[in-house]
Design a protein around this motif. Structure first.
Motif, short mmCIF file in Angstrom:
data_model
loop_
_atom_site.label_atom_id
_atom_site.label_comp_id
_atom_site.label_asym_id
_atom_site.label_seq_id
_atom_site.Cartn_x
_atom_site.Cartn_y
_atom_site.Cartn_z
N GLU A 46 1.00 -1.28 -0.07
CA GLU A 46 0.11 -0.09 -0.05
C GLU A 46 0.79 1.21 0.20
N VAL A 47 2.10 1.29 0.76
CA VAL A 47 2.89 2.37 0.79
C VAL A 47 3.60 2.55 -0.80
N ALA A 48 3.95 1.27 -1.19
CA ALA A 48 4.62 1.30 -2.61
C ALA A 48 3.48 2.18 -3.60
N VAL A 49 2.50 1.38 -3.62
CA VAL A 49 1.58 1.96 -4.92
C VAL A 49 1.29 3.50 -4.47
N ALA A 50 1.21 3.85 -3.30
CA ALA A 50 0.88 5.33 -3.10
C ALA A 50 2.10 5.92 -3.59
N ASN A 51 3.43 5.80 -3.33
CA ASN A 51 4.48 6.37 -3.65
C ASN A 51 4.44 6.09 -5.45
N TRP A 52 4.15 5.42 -6.00
CA TRP A 52 4.12 4.95 -7.51
C TRP A 52 3.12 6.07 -8.00
N ALA A 53 1.83 6.21 -7.55
CA ALA A 53 0.85 7.20 -7.62
C ALA A 53 1.44 8.53 -7.76
N ARG A 54 1.97 8.81 -6.64
CA ARG A 54 2.86 10.25 -6.66
C ARG A 54 3.87 10.47 -7.67
N VAL A 99 -0.66 6.45 -15.72
CA VAL A 99 -1.13 5.21 -15.55
C VAL A 99 -0.32 4.27 -14.70
N VAL A 100 -0.67 3.55 -13.44
CA VAL A 100 0.06 2.48 -12.86
C VAL A 100 -0.38 1.28 -13.20
N ALA A 101 0.36 0.50 -13.69
CA ALA A 101 -0.27 -0.79 -14.33
C ALA A 101 0.90 -2.02 -13.62
N VAL A 102 0.26 -3.12 -13.17
CA VAL A 102 1.05 -4.14 -12.75
C VAL A 102 0.39 -5.31 -13.22
N VAL A 103 1.37 -6.44 -13.26
CA VAL A 103 0.84 -7.72 -13.75
C VAL A 103 1.37 -8.73 -12.46
N ASP A 104 0.34 -9.56 -12.16
CA ASP A 104 0.43 -10.45 -11.13
C ASP A 104 -0.48 -11.77 -11.36
N SER A 105 -0.24 -12.77 -10.44
CA SER A 105 -1.39 -13.59 -9.99
C SER A 105 -1.39 -13.92 -8.77
N ALA A 150 -4.61 3.14 -2.71
CA ALA A 150 -3.73 4.41 -3.05
C ALA A 150 -4.33 5.36 -3.69
N GLY A 151 -5.61 5.59 -3.90
CA GLY A 151 -6.13 6.71 -4.86
C GLY A 151 -6.21 6.80 -6.04
N LEU A 152 -6.00 5.65 -6.82
CA LEU A 152 -5.92 5.41 -8.43
C LEU A 152 -7.39 5.41 -8.46
N SER A 153 -7.82 5.96 -9.69
CA SER A 153 -9.26 5.87 -10.41
C SER A 153 -9.32 4.82 -11.43
N ILE A 213 -3.56 -5.24 -13.90
CA ILE A 213 -4.34 -4.60 -12.86
C ILE A 213 -3.87 -3.18 -13.33
N ALA A 214 -4.61 -2.06 -13.59
CA ALA A 214 -4.22 -0.76 -14.16
C ALA A 214 -5.04 0.21 -13.22
N GLY A 215 -4.60 1.38 -13.01
CA GLY A 215 -5.26 2.57 -12.54
C GLY A 215 -4.65 3.78 -13.09
N ARG A 216 -5.64 4.88 -12.98
CA ARG A 216 -5.09 6.09 -13.43
C ARG A 216 -4.92 7.25 -12.31
N SER A 217 -3.94 8.00 -12.29
CA SER A 217 -3.65 8.94 -11.11
C SER A 217 -4.63 10.23 -11.29
#
Length: 231
Positions: free
Chosen positions: A128-136, A143-149, A193-196, A227-231
């Motif tokens: 959660e801290v990491a993705v909030a930093n990415w959004a910043r 865009v923040v876009a991650v691939v996982d399973s 993280a606040g991504l929309s 999984i992708a979201g916009r700032s």
């Protein structure tokens, strides 16, 4: 060693075998084509400034550079970085590969149009801290876009992968997504993280490639997700 140092040591040791698997000649061209389409659809048009966190051997960074993006890849595992730098040296438009912490990337706010990661969320401390930093780090509309399973829903203790020497109880305690049973748990991290406009896309092309060519040793054939979201 700290928990993160143990993770770094594990992936430094795994780097040669991991890279050789990623570069399998029977599958490499098909992989590059499939991932190029996936990332081209997920990210802003090239050229964009892209940060690839937990870049590992640089496979995503190389694909993004091949699409015409200006790419920086960061990782904390020196063995992985060595491999990524070797690959980058072969490209006309190479990504910049450097030491850096995916949880707290050391860049000014608004430095990038996109942040990407692949196969990182499950082994990421403080996601959660990491993705909030990415959004910043992402500019407005980026865009923040991650691939996982959900690689190890039964827990790392029950995984066929040999994690025991490095992923001990102290490490597992700081990895909240390591034993995720649903990709919705990763979605929730991006939303918090606040991504929309957070979307989840099953990567059916990769699933089919895994069916044709087989999966990595000690892994099961399962769906991966973007999984992708916009700032």
């Amino acid at each position: 060693m700290t928990a993160q140092e143990r993770i770094n040591a594990y992936w430094t040791g795994r780097a040669p075998d991991y890279d050789e698997y990623q570069q399998r000649p029977d599958r490499l061209a098909a992989d590059q084509e499939a991932w190029s389409r996936i990332w081209a659809e997920a990210l802003p048009p090239a050229p964009a400034d892209v940060l690839d966190v937990g870049t590992g051997t640089g496979q995503v960074a190389m694909v993004l550079a091949g699409l015409g993006h200006r790419v920086t890849g960061i990782d904390l595992a020196e063995g992985m970085l060595d491999r990524a730098r070797q690959h980058a040296a072969t490209l006309a438009n190479p990504p910049v590969i450097q030491l850096g912490d995916a949880v707290a990337p050391d860049f000014p706010a608004g430095s990038f149009d996109a942040v990407t990661s692949r196969y990182l969320m499950w082994t990421l401390r403080e996601p959660e801290v990491a993705v909030a930093n990415w959004a910043r780090l992402v500019r407005p509309g980026g865009v923040v876009a991650v691939v996982d399973s959900t690689w190890f829903p039964g827990g790392l203790d029950n995984a066929s992968e040999n994690f025991t020497d490095f992923y001990d109880a102290r490490v597992r305690d700081v990895l909240p997504l390591a034993a995720a049973t649903s990709i919705d748990q990763t979605v929730a991290v991006l939303e918090k993280a606040g991504l929309s406009e957070v979307t989840v896309t099953p990567l059916t092309t990769i699933y089919e490639l895994d069916r044709r060519f087989g999966v990595a040793p000690n892994h099961e054939h399962q769906m991966q997700y973007l999984i992708a979201g916009r700032s």
